[in-house]
Write a protein that holds these residues in place. Structure first.
Motif, PDB file in Angstrom:
ATOM      1  N   HIS A 174       0.855  -1.186   0.000  1.00 43.70           N
ATOM      2  CA  HIS A 174       0.000   0.000   0.000  1.00 43.70           C
ATOM      3  C   HIS A 174       0.891   1.235   0.000  1.00 43.70           C
ATOM      4  O   HIS A 174       1.866   1.308   0.749  1.00 43.70           O
ATOM      5  CB  HIS A 174      -0.928   0.015   1.218  1.00 43.70           C
ATOM      6  N   PRO A 175       0.581   2.225  -0.837  1.00 48.29           N
ATOM      7  CA  PRO A 175       1.456   3.390  -0.950  1.00 48.29           C
ATOM      8  C   PRO A 175       1.599   4.217   0.332  1.00 48.29           C
ATOM      9  O   PRO A 175       2.544   4.989   0.457  1.00 48.29           O
ATOM     10  CB  PRO A 175       0.842   4.210  -2.087  1.00 48.29           C
ATOM     11  N   PHE A 176       0.713   4.059   1.314  1.00 45.99           N
ATOM     12  CA  PHE A 176       0.893   4.752   2.592  1.00 45.99           C
ATOM     13  C   PHE A 176       2.239   4.402   3.230  1.00 45.99           C
ATOM     14  O   PHE A 176       2.780   5.155   4.016  1.00 45.99           O
ATOM     15  CB  PHE A 176      -0.198   4.375   3.598  1.00 45.99           C
ATOM     16  N   HIS A 177       2.773   3.236   2.891  1.00 46.88           N
ATOM     17  CA  HIS A 177       3.958   2.723   3.552  1.00 46.88           C
ATOM     18  C   HIS A 177       5.259   2.918   2.768  1.00 46.88           C
ATOM     19  O   HIS A 177       6.324   2.600   3.290  1.00 46.88           O
ATOM     20  CB  HIS A 177       3.776   1.243   3.883  1.00 46.88           C
ATOM     21  N   HIS A 178       5.157   3.441   1.534  1.00 49.30           N
ATOM     22  CA  HIS A 178       6.389   3.636   0.760  1.00 49.30           C
ATOM     23  C   HIS A 178       6.386   4.875  -0.123  1.00 49.30           C
ATOM     24  O   HIS A 178       7.426   5.238  -0.673  1.00 49.30           O
ATOM     25  CB  HIS A 178       6.701   2.393  -0.094  1.00 49.30           C
ATOM     26  N   ASP A 179       5.254   5.540  -0.259  1.00 45.08           N
ATOM     27  CA  ASP A 179       5.153   6.690  -1.157  1.00 45.08           C
ATOM     28  C   ASP A 179       4.809   7.945  -0.346  1.00 45.08           C
ATOM     29  O   ASP A 179       3.663   8.159   0.046  1.00 45.08           O
ATOM     30  CB  ASP A 179       4.082   6.413  -2.209  1.00 45.08           C
ATOM     31  N   GLU A 180       5.820   8.758  -0.102  1.00 49.17           N
ATOM     32  CA  GLU A 180       5.663   9.969   0.718  1.00 49.17           C
ATOM     33  C   GLU A 180       4.584  10.899   0.170  1.00 49.17           C
ATOM     34  O   GLU A 180       3.751  11.406   0.908  1.00 49.17           O
ATOM     35  CB  GLU A 180       7.008  10.700   0.777  1.00 49.17           C
ATOM     36  N   ILE A 181       4.594  11.127  -1.141  1.00 44.14           N
ATOM     37  CA  ILE A 181       3.626  12.041  -1.754  1.00 44.14           C
ATOM     38  C   ILE A 181       2.209  11.503  -1.590  1.00 44.14           C
ATOM     39  O   ILE A 181       1.286  12.240  -1.220  1.00 44.14           O
ATOM     40  CB  ILE A 181       3.973  12.304  -3.238  1.00 44.14           C
ATOM     41  N   TYR A 182       2.007  10.231  -1.828  1.00 45.30           N
ATOM     42  CA  TYR A 182       0.686   9.635  -1.660  1.00 45.30           C
ATOM     43  C   TYR A 182       0.205   9.796  -0.220  1.00 45.30           C
ATOM     44  O   TYR A 182      -0.936  10.196   0.026  1.00 45.30           O
ATOM     45  CB  TYR A 182       0.723   8.152  -2.048  1.00 45.30           C
ATOM     46  N   ALA A 183       1.066   9.487   0.739  1.00 46.08           N
ATOM     47  CA  ALA A 183       0.681   9.574   2.153  1.00 46.08           C
ATOM     48  C   ALA A 183       0.304  11.001   2.538  1.00 46.08           C
ATOM     49  O   ALA A 183      -0.714  11.221   3.211  1.00 46.08           O
ATOM     50  CB  ALA A 183       1.804   9.046   3.036  1.00 46.08           C
ATOM     51  N   THR A 184       1.102  11.974   2.098  1.00 47.28           N
ATOM     52  CA  THR A 184       0.828  13.359   2.493  1.00 47.28           C
ATOM     53  C   THR A 184      -0.410  13.920   1.793  1.00 47.28           C
ATOM     54  O   THR A 184      -1.152  14.694   2.398  1.00 47.28           O
ATOM     55  CB  THR A 184       2.038  14.279   2.249  1.00 47.28           C
ATOM     56  N   THR A 185      -0.652  13.518   0.550  1.00 50.43           N
ATOM     57  CA  THR A 185      -1.858  14.019  -0.138  1.00 50.43           C
ATOM     58  C   THR A 185      -3.126  13.335   0.372  1.00 50.43           C
ATOM     59  O   THR A 185      -4.224  13.770   0.036  1.00 50.43           O
ATOM     60  CB  THR A 185      -1.753  13.860  -1.675  1.00 50.43           C
ATOM     61  N   HIS A 186      -2.962  12.306   1.175  1.00 54.27           N
ATOM     62  CA  HIS A 186      -4.122  11.631   1.782  1.00 54.27           C
ATOM     63  C   HIS A 186      -4.221  11.908   3.284  1.00 54.27           C
ATOM     64  O   HIS A 186      -4.819  11.143   4.038  1.00 54.27           O
ATOM     65  CB  HIS A 186      -4.066  10.130   1.496  1.00 54.27           C
ATOM     66  N   GLY A 187      -3.614  13.028   3.723  1.00 57.92           N
ATOM     67  CA  GLY A 187      -3.844  13.523   5.065  1.00 57.92           C
ATOM     68  C   GLY A 187      -2.860  13.108   6.149  1.00 57.92           C
ATOM     69  O   GLY A 187      -3.068  13.437   7.317  1.00 57.92           O
ATOM     70  N   PHE A 188      -1.800  12.414   5.790  1.00 55.65           N
ATOM     71  CA  PHE A 188      -0.816  12.014   6.799  1.00 55.65           C
ATOM     72  C   PHE A 188       0.402  12.926   6.724  1.00 55.65           C
ATOM     73  O   PHE A 188       0.669  13.539   5.692  1.00 55.65           O
ATOM     74  CB  PHE A 188      -0.409  10.548   6.607  1.00 55.65           C
ATOM     75  N   ASP A 189       1.148  12.992   7.832  1.00 56.64           N
ATOM     76  CA  ASP A 189       2.360  13.831   7.877  1.00 56.64           C
ATOM     77  C   ASP A 189       3.431  13.314   6.928  1.00 56.64           C
ATOM     78  O   ASP A 189       4.206  14.073   6.383  1.00 56.64           O
ATOM     79  CB  ASP A 189       2.933  13.875   9.296  1.00 56.64           C
ATOM     80  N   ARG A 190       3.498  12.003   6.795  1.00 56.80           N
ATOM     81  CA  ARG A 190       4.477  11.332   5.932  1.00 56.80           C
ATOM     82  C   ARG A 190       4.082   9.868   5.836  1.00 56.80           C
ATOM     83  O   ARG A 190       3.091   9.460   6.398  1.00 56.80           O
ATOM     84  CB  ARG A 190       5.899  11.502   6.479  1.00 56.80           C
ATOM     85  N   LEU A 191       4.879   9.066   5.165  1.00 63.83           N
ATOM     86  CA  LEU A 191       4.576   7.638   5.108  1.00 63.83           C
ATOM     87  C   LEU A 191       4.741   7.031   6.495  1.00 63.83           C
ATOM     88  O   LEU A 191       5.401   7.607   7.364  1.00 63.83           O
ATOM     89  CB  LEU A 191       5.452   6.928   4.073  1.00 63.83           C
ATOM     90  N   PHE A 192       4.106   5.900   6.738  1.00 63.48           N
ATOM     91  CA  PHE A 192       4.124   5.306   8.076  1.00 63.48           C
ATOM     92  C   PHE A 192       4.176   3.789   7.991  1.00 63.48           C
ATOM     93  O   PHE A 192       3.934   3.197   6.939  1.00 63.48           O
ATOM     94  CB  PHE A 192       2.919   5.776   8.899  1.00 63.48           C
ATOM     95  N   ALA A 193       4.510   3.179   9.117  1.00 61.24           N
ATOM     96  CA  ALA A 193       4.690   1.724   9.185  1.00 61.24           C
ATOM     97  C   ALA A 193       3.355   0.984   9.060  1.00 61.24           C
ATOM     98  O   ALA A 193       2.307   1.487   9.451  1.00 61.24           O
ATOM     99  CB  ALA A 193       5.360   1.342  10.507  1.00 61.24           C
ATOM    100  N   HIS A 194       3.438  -0.221   8.550  1.00 58.27           N
ATOM    101  CA  HIS A 194       2.302  -1.134   8.525  1.00 58.27           C
ATOM    102  C   HIS A 194       1.900  -1.457   9.971  1.00 58.27           C
ATOM    103  O   HIS A 194       2.770  -1.668  10.822  1.00 58.27           O
ATOM    104  CB  HIS A 194       2.690  -2.465   7.874  1.00 58.27           C
ATOM    105  N   GLY A 195       0.617  -1.551  10.229  1.00 66.33           N
ATOM    106  CA  GLY A 195       0.173  -1.971  11.557  1.00 66.33           C
ATOM    107  C   GLY A 195       0.730  -3.336  11.925  1.00 66.33           C
ATOM    108  O   GLY A 195       1.159  -3.572  13.063  1.00 66.33           O
ATOM    109  N   MET A 196       0.758  -4.242  10.959  1.00 65.50           N
ATOM    110  CA  MET A 196       1.262  -5.588  11.248  1.00 65.50           C
ATOM    111  C   MET A 196       2.769  -5.593  11.495  1.00 65.50           C
ATOM    112  O   MET A 196       3.264  -6.475  12.208  1.00 65.50           O
ATOM    113  CB  MET A 196       0.893  -6.562  10.124  1.00 65.50           C
ATOM    114  N   LEU A 197       3.496  -4.620  10.969  1.00 62.24           N
ATOM    115  CA  LEU A 197       4.916  -4.496  11.310  1.00 62.24           C
ATOM    116  C   LEU A 197       5.045  -4.098  12.780  1.00 62.24           C
ATOM    117  O   LEU A 197       5.861  -4.665  13.520  1.00 62.24           O
ATOM    118  CB  LEU A 197       5.611  -3.479  10.409  1.00 62.24           C
ATOM    119  N   THR A 198       4.216  -3.158  13.211  1.00 64.51           N
ATOM    120  CA  THR A 198       4.208  -2.762  14.620  1.00 64.51           C
ATOM    121  C   THR A 198       3.855  -3.957  15.503  1.00 64.51           C
ATOM    122  O   THR A 198       4.499  -4.200  16.532  1.00 64.51           O
ATOM    123  CB  THR A 198       3.211  -1.609  14.847  1.00 64.51           C
TER     124      THR A 198
END
Length: 132
Positions: A33-57
Motif C-alpha cells: 500500500h502506498p501509505f507505507h512507501h510513497d511519501e507524496i501519496y501519504a501526504t496528499t491523503h492527510g498524513f504527515d508522511r509515510l508510516f509503518a504497517h500496523g502488522m509491522l508494529t
C-alpha cells in the motif's frame, strides 16, 4: 517475568525504525500500500508522511512476547493499532500479567508506546511463560 498478576516485562522492540525496515516488511508481507512507501501519496491523503504497517508494529511488539513465552509458549496474540508509527520511532513494549490460569498459562496485556509515550498498539496474549 514471574507468573503473578501485575508482573511486568518491558523491552525496546524497535530503536529508530527505518524506511528500509518498512520496505523489507512490504516485500515479506506483500502489502505494498502506498501509505507505507510513497511519501507524496501519504501526504496528499492527510498524513504527515509515510508510516509503518500496523502488522509491522504488531510483529516487532511480538519480540517481547517471545522473550517471555519463548519460541513455543505463545498460544494467542491479538492487538489493535491505535496511532501511526513513523520512520525514526523507537518503540517499547510492556507486558503485564493480567491473569494466571488454573492450567498454568497466563494472560498478558500488551502496550506498545513510541519515544513520546504515545500508545500506538494495545493487545492481549496468552500462553505459558518460558522457564529461566
Amino acid at each position: 517475568m514471574t507468573p503473578e498478576v501485575g508482573s511486568q516485562h518491558r523491552q525496546v522492540v524497535a530503536n529508530g525504525l527505518t524506511r528500509t525496515q518498512l520496505v523489507a516488511y512490504a516485500g515479506a508481507s506483500g502489502d505494498f500500500h502506498p501509505f507505507h512507501h510513497d511519501e507524496i501519496y501519504a501526504t496528499t491523503h492527510g498524513f504527515d508522511r509515510l508510516f509503518a504497517h500496523g502488522m509491522l508494529t504488531m510483529g516487532v511488539s511480538g519480540q517481547a512476547l517471545v522473550a517471555v513465552f519463548g519460541p513455543d509458549g505463545l498460544d494467542r496474540y491479538g492487538a489493535d493499532f491505535l496511532k501511526p508509527v513513523w520512520p525514526g520511532d523507537t518503540l517499547t513494549t510492556e507486558l503485564t500479567v493480567a491473569a494466571v490460569n488454573s492450567d498454568g498459562s497466563v494472560d498478558v496485556d500488551i502496550a506498545t508506546t513510541d519515544q513520546h509515550g504515545t500508545l500506538v498498539l494495545r493487545g492481549t496474549a496468552a500462553g505459558r511463560l518460558a522457564s529461566d
